[in-house]
Design a protein around this motif. Sequence first.
Motif, PDB file in Angstrom:
ATOM      1  N   LEU A  97       0.937  -1.058   0.058  1.00  0.00           N
ATOM      2  CA  LEU A  97       0.001   0.243  -0.147  1.00  0.00           C
ATOM      3  C   LEU A  97       0.714   1.343  -0.091  1.00  0.00           C
ATOM      4  N   ASP A  98       1.929   1.218   0.724  1.00  0.00           N
ATOM      5  CA  ASP A  98       3.112   2.226   0.512  1.00  0.00           C
ATOM      6  C   ASP A  98       3.213   2.671  -0.674  1.00  0.00           C
ATOM      7  N   VAL A  99       3.839   1.535  -1.741  1.00  0.00           N
ATOM      8  CA  VAL A  99       3.952   1.749  -3.125  1.00  0.00           C
ATOM      9  C   VAL A  99       3.018   2.372  -3.756  1.00  0.00           C
ATOM     10  N   CYS A 100       1.719   1.984  -3.427  1.00  0.00           N
ATOM     11  CA  CYS A 100       0.346   2.414  -4.191  1.00  0.00           C
ATOM     12  C   CYS A 100       0.166   3.750  -3.852  1.00  0.00           C
ATOM     13  N   ARG A 101       0.624   4.218  -2.592  1.00  0.00           N
ATOM     14  CA  ARG A 101       0.068   5.634  -2.151  1.00  0.00           C
ATOM     15  C   ARG A 101       1.099   6.624  -2.797  1.00  0.00           C
ATOM     16  N   ALA A 102       2.553   5.899  -2.888  1.00  0.00           N
ATOM     17  CA  ALA A 102       3.650   6.781  -3.505  1.00  0.00           C
ATOM     18  C   ALA A 102       3.246   7.054  -5.095  1.00  0.00           C
ATOM     19  N   HIS A 103       2.455   6.369  -5.447  1.00  0.00           N
ATOM     20  CA  HIS A 103       2.045   6.525  -6.981  1.00  0.00           C
ATOM     21  C   HIS A 103       0.763   6.204  -7.402  1.00  0.00           C
ATOM     22  N   LEU A 148      -1.104   5.648 -10.780  1.00  0.00           N
ATOM     23  CA  LEU A 148      -0.820   4.213 -11.602  1.00  0.00           C
ATOM     24  C   LEU A 148      -1.681   3.308 -10.923  1.00  0.00           C
ATOM     25  N   ARG A 149      -2.221   2.240 -11.747  1.00  0.00           N
ATOM     26  CA  ARG A 149      -3.095   1.212 -11.222  1.00  0.00           C
ATOM     27  C   ARG A 149      -2.213   0.004 -11.025  1.00  0.00           C
ATOM     28  N   ILE A 150      -1.713   0.077  -9.649  1.00  0.00           N
ATOM     29  CA  ILE A 150      -0.842  -1.247  -9.554  1.00  0.00           C
ATOM     30  C   ILE A 150      -1.581  -2.374  -8.781  1.00  0.00           C
ATOM     31  N   GLU A 151      -1.461  -3.963  -9.175  1.00  0.00           N
ATOM     32  CA  GLU A 151      -1.791  -4.936  -8.620  1.00  0.00           C
ATOM     33  C   GLU A 151      -0.714  -5.704  -8.519  1.00  0.00           C
ATOM     34  N   SER A 152      -0.955  -6.858  -8.072  1.00  0.00           N
ATOM     35  CA  SER A 152       0.104  -8.256  -7.803  1.00  0.00           C
ATOM     36  C   SER A 152      -0.542  -9.444  -8.161  1.00  0.00           C
ATOM     37  N   ASP A 153       0.362 -10.244  -8.650  1.00  0.00           N
ATOM     38  CA  ASP A 153      -0.254 -11.685  -8.895  1.00  0.00           C
ATOM     39  C   ASP A 153      -0.081 -12.366  -7.624  1.00  0.00           C
ATOM     40  N   GLU A 159       2.340 -14.719  -7.059  1.00  0.00           N
ATOM     41  CA  GLU A 159       3.622 -14.689  -6.510  1.00  0.00           C
ATOM     42  C   GLU A 159       4.136 -13.378  -6.152  1.00  0.00           C
ATOM     43  N   GLY A 160       3.390 -12.426  -6.184  1.00  0.00           N
ATOM     44  CA  GLY A 160       3.825 -11.171  -5.485  1.00  0.00           C
ATOM     45  C   GLY A 160       4.456 -10.259  -6.641  1.00  0.00           C
ATOM     46  N   THR A 161       4.472 -10.516  -7.747  1.00  0.00           N
ATOM     47  CA  THR A 161       4.956  -9.880  -9.080  1.00  0.00           C
ATOM     48  C   THR A 161       3.979  -8.583  -9.360  1.00  0.00           C
ATOM     49  N   LEU A 162       4.692  -7.448  -9.053  1.00  0.00           N
ATOM     50  CA  LEU A 162       3.834  -6.102  -9.323  1.00  0.00           C
ATOM     51  C   LEU A 162       3.420  -6.212 -10.940  1.00  0.00           C
ATOM     52  N   ILE A 163       2.053  -5.675 -11.051  1.00  0.00           N
ATOM     53  CA  ILE A 163       1.355  -5.531 -12.316  1.00  0.00           C
ATOM     54  C   ILE A 163       1.159  -4.176 -12.427  1.00  0.00           C
ATOM     55  N   VAL A 164       1.584  -3.359 -13.337  1.00  0.00           N
ATOM     56  CA  VAL A 164       1.068  -1.647 -13.707  1.00  0.00           C
ATOM     57  C   VAL A 164       0.233  -1.737 -14.831  1.00  0.00           C
ATOM     58  N   MET A 165      -0.939  -1.466 -14.411  1.00  0.00           N
ATOM     59  CA  MET A 165      -1.868  -1.380 -15.770  1.00  0.00           C
ATOM     60  C   MET A 165      -2.130  -0.187 -16.298  1.00  0.00           C
ATOM     61  N   SER A 166      -2.408  -0.207 -17.558  1.00  0.00           N
ATOM     62  CA  SER A 166      -2.546   0.968 -18.239  1.00  0.00           C
ATOM     63  C   SER A 166      -3.984   1.441 -18.069  1.00  0.00           C
ATOM     64  N   PRO A 167      -4.366   2.726 -18.377  1.00  0.00           N
ATOM     65  CA  PRO A 167      -5.803   3.005 -18.134  1.00  0.00           C
ATOM     66  C   PRO A 167      -6.477   2.380 -19.386  1.00  0.00           C
ATOM     67  N   THR A 168      -7.776   1.838 -19.187  1.00  0.00           N
ATOM     68  CA  THR A 168      -8.512   1.362 -20.252  1.00  0.00           C
ATOM     69  C   THR A 168      -9.178   2.227 -21.105  1.00  0.00           C
ATOM     70  N   ALA A 169      -9.419   1.962 -22.200  1.00  0.00           N
ATOM     71  CA  ALA A 169     -10.033   2.960 -23.313  1.00  0.00           C
ATOM     72  C   ALA A 169     -11.634   3.002 -22.956  1.00  0.00           C
ATOM     73  N   TRP A 170     -12.141   3.941 -23.909  1.00  0.00           N
ATOM     74  CA  TRP A 170     -13.533   4.344 -23.686  1.00  0.00           C
ATOM     75  C   TRP A 170     -14.306   2.997 -23.745  1.00  0.00           C
ATOM     76  N   ARG A 171     -14.298   2.294 -24.585  1.00  0.00           N
ATOM     77  CA  ARG A 171     -15.118   1.082 -24.757  1.00  0.00           C
ATOM     78  C   ARG A 171     -15.116   0.058 -23.404  1.00  0.00           C
ATOM     79  N   SER A 172     -13.869  -0.117 -22.818  1.00  0.00           N
ATOM     80  CA  SER A 172     -13.740  -0.887 -21.798  1.00  0.00           C
ATOM     81  C   SER A 172     -14.271  -0.243 -20.571  1.00  0.00           C
ATOM     82  N   SER A 173     -14.133   1.051 -20.334  1.00  0.00           N
ATOM     83  CA  SER A 173     -14.598   1.975 -19.265  1.00  0.00           C
ATOM     84  C   SER A 173     -16.322   2.040 -19.613  1.00  0.00           C
ATOM     85  N   ASN A 174     -16.684   2.289 -20.652  1.00  0.00           N
ATOM     86  CA  ASN A 174     -18.135   2.090 -20.827  1.00  0.00           C
ATOM     87  C   ASN A 174     -18.770   0.645 -20.455  1.00  0.00           C
ATOM     88  N   ARG A 175     -18.096  -0.136 -20.768  1.00  0.00           N
ATOM     89  CA  ARG A 175     -18.683  -1.508 -20.590  1.00  0.00           C
ATOM     90  C   ARG A 175     -18.615  -1.959 -19.065  1.00  0.00           C
TER      91      ARG A 175
END
Length: 104
Positions: A29-35, A38-43, A45-61
């Motif tokens: 959570l400290d890393v998430c708050r520092a950034h 960014l949309r930060i998740e983890s799998d 195994e603890g691998t960080l996943i930084v997701m890009s924003p979705t496009a309009w279609r995905s956001s609308n859906r």
Amino acid sequence: MIETDLLRPDQPFTLRQPRPDLADDLAFLDVCRAHPDLRIESDQEGTLIVMSPTAWRSSNRNACITAQLLAWAERDRAGEVSDSSGLFRLRGLARRAPGAAWIR
């Protein structure tokens, strides 16, 4: 390969980086708050996943799915609904923010 094959507007780009030092929820959570931009998740195994924003279609859906889920949950009254900004702790070290969620 051409440039348009690399980044497609309706397919998020993910950056993955192993970070065993972020196994602790507070450290994560400290890393998430520092950034906050960014949309930060983890799998699992603890691998960080930084997701890009979705496009309009995905956001609308996602908005449509969340609205339908909320309408159902308000009628059912058996749980709560979250949108895509809710981060959930799952198995292992997985921390994910689904497009929509319902919790009993």
